[in-house]
Structure formats: C-alpha cells, structure tokens
Scaffold this motif. Structure first.
Motif, PDB file in Angstrom:
ATOM      1  N   LYS A 124       0.838  -1.206   0.000  1.00 51.00           N
ATOM      2  CA  LYS A 124       0.000   0.000   0.000  1.00 51.00           C
ATOM      3  C   LYS A 124       0.870   1.253   0.000  1.00 51.00           C
ATOM      4  O   LYS A 124       0.630   2.197  -0.751  1.00 51.00           O
ATOM      5  N   TRP A 125       1.891   1.278   0.846  1.00 52.22           N
ATOM      6  CA  TRP A 125       2.786   2.429   0.915  1.00 52.22           C
ATOM      7  C   TRP A 125       3.530   2.625  -0.402  1.00 52.22           C
ATOM      8  O   TRP A 125       3.707   3.746  -0.859  1.00 52.22           O
ATOM      9  N   LYS A 126       3.974   1.514  -0.996  1.00 51.15           N
ATOM     10  CA  LYS A 126       4.680   1.595  -2.279  1.00 51.15           C
ATOM     11  C   LYS A 126       3.759   2.139  -3.366  1.00 51.15           C
ATOM     12  O   LYS A 126       4.165   2.978  -4.173  1.00 51.15           O
ATOM     13  N   ASN A 128       1.146   4.091  -2.919  1.00 54.50           N
ATOM     14  CA  ASN A 128       0.953   5.525  -2.635  1.00 54.50           C
ATOM     15  C   ASN A 128       2.169   6.342  -3.087  1.00 54.50           C
ATOM     16  O   ASN A 128       2.017   7.426  -3.657  1.00 54.50           O
ATOM     17  N   GLN A 129       3.351   5.812  -2.842  1.00 61.25           N
ATOM     18  CA  GLN A 129       4.576   6.501  -3.237  1.00 61.25           C
ATOM     19  C   GLN A 129       4.670   6.614  -4.763  1.00 61.25           C
ATOM     20  O   GLN A 129       5.006   7.678  -5.290  1.00 61.25           O
TER      21      GLN A 129
END
Length: 148
Positions: A124-126, A128-129
């Motif tokens: 998820k963070w990747k 978003n990034q």
C-alpha cells in the motif's frame, strides 16, 4: 510479444515475493530449531525444496490476487488466507517441526501471519509513493507542455 512481457513481469514480481518468504521461512526454521540445544537442526535439501515450493505458491498467489491496480483490504485478506493455508498445509504435511513442541509451529504461523499484514502495508505504501511520483511527473509535464 506484449503477452510474453506481461507473463515475464508477473513472474518477476512473484519471484521477489517468493524469495522474500523463502528467506523468512528458512530463517524461522533455523532459529526455532536452534532454541533447543539438545536437538541438532539441519535444513535438509528435501525440506529446502518443500519450503521453496510453498513460497513459490505464496508468491504466485500474491501476483494473482494482489493487483497493484486494485489493491484492497479484501484482496489482502484473501491473499493472506491463501498464504496462511499454504504455510500450514506444507508445515503439517511435511512435518517441518516434528519432534519439537507444538508452540514452535504456532510461533512460526503467528510470525508469518504478521508478515502478511506488514507485506500488505508495504504494498500500500509503495503504491501511494508511486502514485505521488506519477502525479508530480504529470504536473511537471503539464507545466512544460504549456511553455512549448
């Protein structure tokens, strides 16, 4: 040719997940095995192959179930369930922790389950990034296209 590229990229991403879980499985297998000094733990070649196949199924499941374009909590839960099933199935069928107390298996299952949650957060963070970087690049492109 495009279909070949899609298959190759799918396998590339699945391989990365499989490799990561292979390292985790081997690490936990050896660490848990070293807790009791009276039992000498060795990673046999056949057990290593079993771990590799289990991790390959987990990686392929990630590639099929967890799509970067449609990452949702339900897909994460489905993939985590699939991966936990594979982990428990291989652990029990091939008796990876035979001769050890039952809590070894439960610690292993708990640690691996926690890793599925962390892996989902990392995805998820990747995503978003990557989205943020794409938006910045798009804005930069729009600004420069207006100048031309």
């Amino acid at each position: 040719m495009k279909k070949w590229q899609e298959i190759f990229l799918f396998m590339y991403e699945s391989k990365a997940t499989a490799g990561m879980y292979f390292m985790a499985f081997v690490f936990f297998y050896l660490v848990l095995g070293s807790i009791d000094p009276s039992v000498q733990t060795k990673l046999q070649f056949w057990t290593c192959i079993q771990i590799f196949i289990a991790c390959l199924f987990i990686g392929l499941g990630q590639g099929i179930i967890l799509s970067k374009s449609d990452l949702s909590i339900w897909r994460l839960i489905l993939w985590s369930g699939w991966s936990l099933f594979i982990t428990i199935f291989f652990t029990e069928v091939y008796s990876w922790f035979a001769g050890y107390p039952n809590w070894y298996r439960f610690i292993f299952f708990g640690a691996i389950t926690l890793s599925f949650i962390i892996f989902g957060l990392a995805l998820k963070w990747k995503l978003n990034q990557e989205t943020k970087k794409l938006n910045i690049a798009l804005n930069h492109y729009k600004e420069n296209i207006d100048k031309v």
